[in-house]
Design a protein around this motif. Structure first.
Motif, short mmCIF file in Angstrom:
data_model
loop_
_atom_site.label_atom_id
_atom_site.label_comp_id
_atom_site.label_asym_id
_atom_site.label_seq_id
_atom_site.Cartn_x
_atom_site.Cartn_y
_atom_site.Cartn_z
N ALA A 38 -47.83 -55.35 111.54
CA ALA A 38 -47.42 -53.99 111.91
C ALA A 38 -48.45 -53.03 111.34
O ALA A 38 -49.13 -53.32 110.35
N VAL A 39 -48.56 -51.88 111.98
CA VAL A 39 -49.41 -50.80 111.48
C VAL A 39 -48.51 -49.70 110.94
O VAL A 39 -47.60 -49.25 111.63
N MET A 40 -48.76 -49.29 109.71
CA MET A 40 -48.05 -48.14 109.13
C MET A 40 -49.04 -46.97 109.13
O MET A 40 -50.08 -47.03 108.47
N VAL A 64 -48.68 -53.96 101.79
CA VAL A 64 -49.46 -53.24 102.80
C VAL A 64 -50.94 -53.27 102.43
O VAL A 64 -51.31 -52.95 101.31
N ARG A 65 -51.77 -53.65 103.39
CA ARG A 65 -53.23 -53.68 103.19
C ARG A 65 -53.79 -52.38 103.76
O ARG A 65 -53.80 -52.16 104.97
N PHE A 66 -54.24 -51.51 102.87
CA PHE A 66 -54.71 -50.20 103.30
C PHE A 66 -56.19 -50.21 103.63
O PHE A 66 -56.98 -50.91 103.00
N MET A 67 -56.54 -49.39 104.60
CA MET A 67 -57.94 -49.15 104.92
C MET A 67 -58.41 -47.98 104.06
O MET A 67 -57.76 -46.93 104.00
N ALA A 68 -59.52 -48.15 103.37
CA ALA A 68 -60.03 -47.11 102.48
C ALA A 68 -61.55 -47.11 102.54
O ALA A 68 -62.18 -48.13 102.84
N LYS A 69 -62.14 -45.95 102.26
CA LYS A 69 -63.59 -45.84 102.34
C LYS A 69 -64.27 -46.81 101.38
O LYS A 69 -63.78 -47.08 100.28
N HIS A 70 -65.42 -47.31 101.80
CA HIS A 70 -66.08 -48.40 101.07
C HIS A 70 -66.51 -47.98 99.67
O HIS A 70 -66.66 -48.83 98.79
N GLU A 71 -66.70 -46.66 99.43
CA GLU A 71 -67.09 -46.21 98.10
C GLU A 71 -66.06 -46.58 97.04
O GLU A 71 -66.41 -46.83 95.89
N VAL A 72 -64.79 -46.61 97.45
CA VAL A 72 -63.74 -46.96 96.50
C VAL A 72 -63.91 -48.42 96.05
O VAL A 72 -63.64 -48.77 94.90
N ILE A 111 -49.37 -56.40 107.26
CA ILE A 111 -49.12 -54.99 107.56
C ILE A 111 -50.34 -54.21 107.08
O ILE A 111 -50.77 -54.35 105.94
N VAL A 112 -50.89 -53.42 107.97
CA VAL A 112 -52.06 -52.60 107.66
C VAL A 112 -51.64 -51.14 107.61
O VAL A 112 -50.97 -50.65 108.52
N GLY A 113 -52.03 -50.45 106.54
CA GLY A 113 -51.71 -49.04 106.39
C GLY A 113 -52.95 -48.18 106.55
O GLY A 113 -54.04 -48.56 106.10
N LEU A 114 -52.80 -47.05 107.20
CA LEU A 114 -53.92 -46.12 107.33
C LEU A 114 -53.42 -44.71 107.53
O LEU A 114 -52.23 -44.48 107.79
N ALA A 140 -53.81 -55.81 118.62
CA ALA A 140 -53.15 -56.91 117.90
C ALA A 140 -51.77 -57.22 118.46
O ALA A 140 -51.18 -58.25 118.12
N GLY A 141 -51.24 -56.32 119.30
CA GLY A 141 -49.90 -56.54 119.86
C GLY A 141 -48.81 -56.45 118.82
O GLY A 141 -47.88 -57.26 118.81
N VAL A 142 -48.91 -55.44 117.93
CA VAL A 142 -47.92 -55.28 116.86
C VAL A 142 -47.35 -53.87 116.91
O VAL A 142 -47.96 -52.95 117.47
N PRO A 143 -46.16 -53.66 116.33
CA PRO A 143 -45.57 -52.32 116.34
C PRO A 143 -46.33 -51.33 115.47
O PRO A 143 -46.99 -51.71 114.49
N LEU A 144 -46.22 -50.06 115.84
CA LEU A 144 -46.84 -48.96 115.10
C LEU A 144 -45.73 -48.12 114.47
O LEU A 144 -44.85 -47.62 115.17
N LEU A 145 -45.75 -48.00 113.14
CA LEU A 145 -44.69 -47.30 112.42
C LEU A 145 -45.20 -45.96 111.89
O LEU A 145 -46.11 -45.95 111.04
#
Length: 249
Positions: A38-40, A64-72, A111-114, A140-145
């Motif tokens: 799922a995408v949060m 939840v696996r968050f997307m974050a800028k590479h500098e972090v 679950i990916v968070g962004l 990905a064919g997953v729900p968006l929350l």
């Protein structure tokens, strides 16, 4: 592979909640699936939003696996933590690789968070959204929350000093009903629906928030349309413009 880093970080966050006696309210946690991808997609008003958005999935026992800028990830302290929690680095010069890594994680059942606004909203209202969240959900064919956060800006936000020792702050986390990507042939239409739902959730969180500014000097965290002194969307865009090094994608 066992999760060696994420659980202790969650424990530390919950300890912080207790020490500061934060009044955290989570609604809609039943919308977070207990299995599968799922995408949060959350609004963005604070540097701490990833903690509270992730907490919205705690009841479902999901990480939840968050997307974050590479500098972090390059930082000597935050980098090992981010990699240990299996978050996803975003490098604007290699955007396709970051996007593909997120879609692969979704297809593996993560679950990916962004934050589709891309940057913190100084106006504390929902800005225009990038369509990456909708594209990921469709590919990905997953729900968006949609996830609305409110109150987190009072702890640490752009242009304000950190107040991480502030006690008794109410924090609202609203997880909306899932958006089914199969119902949208066009990713832009799905992204537009996300903005409608996200805006409605944020509006509700603001209306029902139990605290009000204590006076003119405390009105900075309230949006202008509710009588606060936060900049309007247009004023916030002007403030952000000088800091922008490259045009938005």
């Amino acid at each position: 592979m066992p999760e060696l880093v994420y659980p202790p970080v969650i424990t530390a966050a919950k300890t912080m909640f207790r020490v500061l006696d934060l009044r955290v309210t989570v609604e809609g946690k039943q919308h977070v699936p207990r299995t599968g991808g799922a995408v949060m997609a959350s609004n963005h008003v604070s540097y701490l939003d990833f903690i509270f958005c992730g907490f919205g999935a705690h009841e479902s026992r999901r990480l939840v696996r968050f997307m974050a800028k590479h500098e972090v990830f390059a930082h000597k302290i935050s980098g090992p933590l981010m990699r240990g929690m299996k978050h996803i680095p975003v490098n604007r010069r290699a955007g396709a690789a970051s996007y593909n890594a997120a879609v692969d994680a979704l297809r593996r059942g993560e679950i990916v968070g962004l934050f589709p606004e891309a940057t913190i909203s100084r106006s504390f209202t929902v800005k225009d959204l990038k369509n990456g969240a909708a594209r990921m959900a469709q590919d990905a064919g997953v729900p968006l929350l949609p996830v609305a956060l409110w109150g987190t800006q009072r702890l640490w936000t752009k242009g304000r000093p950190r107040t991480l020792t502030r006690r008794h702050t109410p924090i609202t986390i609203l997880v909306g009903e899932p958006i089914d990507p199969a119902a949208y042939a066009d990713v832009n239409a799905m992204s537009a629906e996300l903005k409608i739902r996200l805006t409605a959730l944020v509006d509700r969180a603001q209306r029902e928030y139990p605290d009000k500014p204590s006076g003119p000097d405390d009105a900075w965290w309230q949006p202008a349309h509710l009588g606060g002194t936060a900049p309007t969307l247009e004023e916030a865009a002007a403030l952000d413009r000088p800091a922008r090094r490259t045009p938005a994608a």
